[in-house]
Design a protein around this motif. Structure first.
Motif, PDB file in Angstrom:
ATOM      1  N   UNK A  40       0.881  -1.163   0.000  1.00  0.00           N
ATOM      2  CA  UNK A  40       0.000   0.000   0.000  1.00  0.00           C
ATOM      3  C   UNK A  40       0.922   1.216   0.000  1.00  0.00           C
ATOM      4  N   UNK A  41       1.217   1.687  -1.186  1.00  0.00           N
ATOM      5  CA  UNK A  41       2.201   2.748  -1.365  1.00  0.00           C
ATOM      6  C   UNK A  41       2.964   2.531  -2.647  1.00  0.00           C
ATOM      7  N   UNK A  42       4.251   2.861  -2.653  1.00  0.00           N
ATOM      8  CA  UNK A  42       5.076   2.813  -3.857  1.00  0.00           C
ATOM      9  C   UNK A  42       5.802   1.474  -3.982  1.00  0.00           C
ATOM     10  N   UNK A  43       5.359   0.642  -4.931  1.00  0.00           N
ATOM     11  CA  UNK A  43       5.956  -0.677  -5.135  1.00  0.00           C
ATOM     12  C   UNK A  43       7.353  -0.614  -5.700  1.00  0.00           C
ATOM     13  N   UNK A  44       7.620   0.415  -6.515  1.00  0.00           N
ATOM     14  CA  UNK A  44       8.945   0.545  -7.135  1.00  0.00           C
ATOM     15  C   UNK A  44      10.017   0.825  -6.094  1.00  0.00           C
ATOM     16  N   UNK A  45       9.695   1.724  -5.158  1.00  0.00           N
ATOM     17  CA  UNK A  45      10.664   2.067  -4.108  1.00  0.00           C
ATOM     18  C   UNK A  45      10.956   0.870  -3.220  1.00  0.00           C
ATOM     19  N   UNK A  46       9.902   0.128  -2.854  1.00  0.00           N
ATOM     20  CA  UNK A  46      10.096  -1.046  -1.993  1.00  0.00           C
ATOM     21  C   UNK A  46      10.945  -2.091  -2.707  1.00  0.00           C
ATOM     22  N   UNK A  47      10.702  -2.290  -4.004  1.00  0.00           N
ATOM     23  CA  UNK A  47      11.478  -3.270  -4.776  1.00  0.00           C
ATOM     24  C   UNK A  47      12.958  -2.914  -4.756  1.00  0.00           C
ATOM     25  N   UNK A  48      13.277  -1.644  -4.954  1.00  0.00           N
ATOM     26  CA  UNK A  48      14.673  -1.201  -4.970  1.00  0.00           C
ATOM     27  C   UNK A  48      15.342  -1.441  -3.616  1.00  0.00           C
ATOM     28  N   UNK A  49      14.612  -1.149  -2.537  1.00  0.00           N
ATOM     29  CA  UNK A  49      15.176  -1.317  -1.189  1.00  0.00           C
ATOM     30  C   UNK A  49      15.399  -2.787  -0.847  1.00  0.00           C
ATOM     31  N   UNK A  50      14.418  -3.648  -1.220  1.00  0.00           N
ATOM     32  CA  UNK A  50      14.557  -5.087  -0.947  1.00  0.00           C
ATOM     33  C   UNK A  50      15.699  -5.663  -1.772  1.00  0.00           C
ATOM     34  N   UNK A  51      15.786  -5.261  -3.043  1.00  0.00           N
ATOM     35  CA  UNK A  51      16.850  -5.754  -3.928  1.00  0.00           C
ATOM     36  C   UNK A  51      18.224  -5.364  -3.395  1.00  0.00           C
ATOM     37  N   UNK A  52      18.339  -4.141  -2.881  1.00  0.00           N
ATOM     38  CA  UNK A  52      19.618  -3.677  -2.328  1.00  0.00           C
ATOM     39  C   UNK A  52      20.038  -4.536  -1.137  1.00  0.00           C
ATOM     40  N   UNK A  53      19.099  -4.831  -0.259  1.00  0.00           N
ATOM     41  CA  UNK A  53      19.403  -5.667   0.915  1.00  0.00           C
ATOM     42  C   UNK A  53      19.804  -7.085   0.510  1.00  0.00           C
ATOM     43  N   UNK A  54      19.175  -7.590  -0.571  1.00  0.00           N
ATOM     44  CA  UNK A  54      19.472  -8.951  -1.036  1.00  0.00           C
ATOM     45  C   UNK A  54      20.677  -8.985  -1.980  1.00  0.00           C
ATOM     46  N   UNK A  55      21.260  -7.788  -2.245  1.00  0.00           N
ATOM     47  CA  UNK A  55      22.414  -7.644  -3.128  1.00  0.00           C
ATOM     48  C   UNK A  55      22.088  -8.072  -4.563  1.00  0.00           C
ATOM     49  N   UNK A  56      20.867  -7.772  -4.965  1.00  0.00           N
ATOM     50  CA  UNK A  56      20.457  -8.004  -6.353  1.00  0.00           C
ATOM     51  C   UNK A  56      20.810  -6.757  -7.158  1.00  0.00           C
ATOM     52  N   UNK A  57      21.544  -6.931  -8.244  1.00  0.00           N
ATOM     53  CA  UNK A  57      22.032  -5.779  -8.995  1.00  0.00           C
ATOM     54  C   UNK A  57      21.017  -5.229  -9.999  1.00  0.00           C
ATOM     55  N   UNK A  58      20.212  -6.124 -10.599  1.00  0.00           N
ATOM     56  CA  UNK A  58      19.324  -5.663 -11.657  1.00  0.00           C
ATOM     57  C   UNK A  58      17.856  -5.724 -11.230  1.00  0.00           C
ATOM     58  N   UNK A  59      17.191  -4.575 -11.243  1.00  0.00           N
ATOM     59  CA  UNK A  59      15.752  -4.489 -10.985  1.00  0.00           C
ATOM     60  C   UNK A  59      15.093  -3.885 -12.219  1.00  0.00           C
ATOM     61  N   UNK A  60      14.127  -4.577 -12.776  1.00  0.00           N
ATOM     62  CA  UNK A  60      13.406  -4.089 -13.954  1.00  0.00           C
ATOM     63  C   UNK A  60      12.139  -3.384 -13.499  1.00  0.00           C
ATOM     64  N   UNK A  61      11.974  -2.133 -13.912  1.00  0.00           N
ATOM     65  CA  UNK A  61      10.798  -1.370 -13.480  1.00  0.00           C
ATOM     66  C   UNK A  61       9.910  -1.008 -14.663  1.00  0.00           C
ATOM     67  N   UNK A  62       8.608  -0.979 -14.406  1.00  0.00           N
ATOM     68  CA  UNK A  62       7.617  -0.544 -15.394  1.00  0.00           C
ATOM     69  C   UNK A  62       6.799   0.560 -14.728  1.00  0.00           C
ATOM     70  N   UNK A  63       7.286   1.802 -14.877  1.00  0.00           N
ATOM     71  CA  UNK A  63       6.694   2.922 -14.143  1.00  0.00           C
ATOM     72  C   UNK A  63       5.233   3.158 -14.505  1.00  0.00           C
ATOM     73  N   UNK A  64       4.898   2.940 -15.790  1.00  0.00           N
ATOM     74  CA  UNK A  64       3.511   3.184 -16.210  1.00  0.00           C
ATOM     75  C   UNK A  64       2.540   2.198 -15.563  1.00  0.00           C
ATOM     76  N   UNK A  65       3.042   1.018 -15.194  1.00  0.00           N
ATOM     77  CA  UNK A  65       2.206   0.014 -14.522  1.00  0.00           C
ATOM     78  C   UNK A  65       2.419   0.008 -13.013  1.00  0.00           C
TER      79      UNK A  65
END
Length: 470
Positions: free
Chosen positions: A52-77
């Motif tokens: 409930x909020x910004x899914x893109x921001x949460x994805x980036x933060x979770x990926x950073x903690x998991x040391x995932x380098x590539x996150x694909x975003x679809x801003x329009x969706x």
């Protein structure tokens, strides 16, 4: 009683998400198919997390903690996803949707979890598990999805008329899930699918084929096709298969219902292979029976040439349904064209010549062809089935022995056009093709061995007969 699935949420992505949203005071949930499959104890490679909020921001933060380098975003969706330890993890902001009549693409606005669950296609796909520390693992089930899972029912969260009219692809998904999970579609939902069948016209052929292929790859694909037929969805995109339905009787002569026969063949082959295109060959093997159907007073119904016409129909159907037009289509076309050949060998004398020709035409697909032909035996007469299967074993044994002896699978004559031109000092001409074909026929008939020296001697003799000089 409040159910708790905390123990099942051990994957690192859930723990990292929990820590972040708890610290930041957010709401986030794992939702949809992953939760459904978790409860059904089915494997799942896709995790959908709604915030409930910004899914893109949460994805980036979770990926950073998991040391995932590539996150694909679809801003329009408003979605983002990444791969982590062979799982596909998608984050999306909770949203509500509204639709226009001529499109399945919704108008999307930010929403609550409740609004997000209402937009889901089925109650069993609207289940959510909280990822917040305070209620980690608690199930949120506003549409009794758990009860539907227990009873084996496919049901829409809201009025099915609205659900299916808004996004007609959901009708195919309902049938796909019913087939894969061996569930029943709620009667109200089933009627709504039939009422909205023509709405499928706004769905692309690619999306339809994607769902259809999942039905075909299920354990018992006939269940899906029966539902597609009874709801008239099949009529919208595969009329050739619908035309197989029905039995006609003249003077006491009846033919079998080729629609249900095809489904039997499909189920039979599904027991032995997960190959999608071999299953497609089963679907298409009798597709040309309706246009080739004739009645003869002496022998009853005939379908002469349905294998050849069926092979011609394959590319047209594949093209319309946006299925691959490459070697996969040609493979299906070949099996459709050849599917009667082993049966004709069973009925007659199994000569080495006939076996050589079949091996040469089928090539590396001979085993698949024999699998299809065995699946094509659907008689209710057990004695007849046993007799055919025993005869097929004899053909398979003969195939093996001839192949070992003559090596004619996929063979090319040992004499090529270049050698013929050099030997007789001639330029490209019709006589070259004549010599090559005569040598090939001689090998297939067993008149000479598939051997260079024998073929060379025959070439010299044929050249002399054709007036060519060395």
């Amino acid at each position: 009683m409040k159910l708790n699935y905390k123990e099942k949420l051990k994957h690192p992505v859930f723990k990292v998400t929990r820590d972040i949203i708890t610290t930041e005071g957010l709401e986030s949930y794992v939702i949809g198919g992953f939760v459904r499959d978790l409860i059904l104890d089915r494997p799942s490679k896709d995790i959908d997390i709604v915030v409930v909020g910004n899914g893109l921001e949460l994805a980036e933060k979770v990926a950073e903690k998991l040391r995932v380098k590539k996150v694909t975003t679809f801003k329009s969706f408003g979605t983002a996803h990444f791969n982590y330890k062979d799982l596909d993890i998608e984050f999306v902001g909770a949203r509500k949707e509204s639709y226009q009549r001529d499109s399945r693409k919704p108008i999307v606005e930010d929403g609550t979890l409740d609004e997000d669950q209402k937009r889901r296609d089925f109650s069993i796909n609207a289940l959510a598990l909280s990822l917040h520390e305070d209620n980690f693992g608690d199930l949120i089930d506003p549409f009794n999805g758990i009860e539907d899972l227990e009873k084996g029912i496919i049901r829409t969260p809201l009025d099915p008329e609205t659900t299916y009219s808004d996004d007609p692809l959901r009708m195919l998904r309902a049938i796909r899930f019913a087939t894969q999970l061996d569930f029943k579609i709620e009667i109200k939902s089933l009627n709504a699918i039939k009422e909205n069948a023509e709405r499928l016209s706004i769905i692309s052929a690619e999306r339809i084929s994607e769902e259809l292929n999942k039905i075909i790859l299920s354990d018992t694909p006939s269940r899906g096709f029966k539902l597609l037929n009874s709801t008239h969805l099949l009529h919208q995109f595969f009329p050739e298969m619908v035309n197989l339905s029905g039995v006609e009787t003249i003077n006491g002569h009846s033919h079998k219902d080729n629609f249900y026969h095809t489904l039997e063949v499909l189920d039979n082959i599904a027991e032995h292979t997960d190959d999608l295109w071999l299953r497609w060959a089963a679907i298409m093997h009798d597709i040309a029976k309706p246009p080739t159907k004739r009645y003869n007073e002496k022998i009853g119904w005939t379908f002469h040439g349905h294998e050849d016409l069926g092979a011609k129909m394959v590319p047209k159907i594949f093209r319309r349904m946006k299925l691959p037009m490459d070697h996969k289509m040609k493979y299906v076309q070949k099996l459709v064209r050849l599917h009667l050949r082993p049966i004709s060998l069973v009925k007659g004398d199994v000569t080495d010549s006939a076996i050589r020709r079949l091996l040469n035409e089928a090539g590396d697909d001979i085993e698949d062809l024999m699998l299809l032909c065995n699946a094509d035996i659907t008689s209710k007469n057990d004695f007849k089935v046993k007799k055919y299967r025993n005869n097929f074993k004899k053909v398979e044994e003969k195939l093996k022995s001839v192949e070992e002896k003559d090596s004619v699978r996929n063979f090319q004559p040992p004499i090529d056009g270049q050698l013929i031109m050099e030997t007789f000092d001639i330029k490209p001409c019709g006589e070259i093709g004549t010599i090559k074909n005569r040598i090939k026929e001689a090998i297939l008939e067993g008149k000479i061995q598939n051997d260079y020296e024998e073929a060379f001697q025959m070439m010299l003799k044929l050249g002399e007969e054709l007036g060519l000089k060395r």
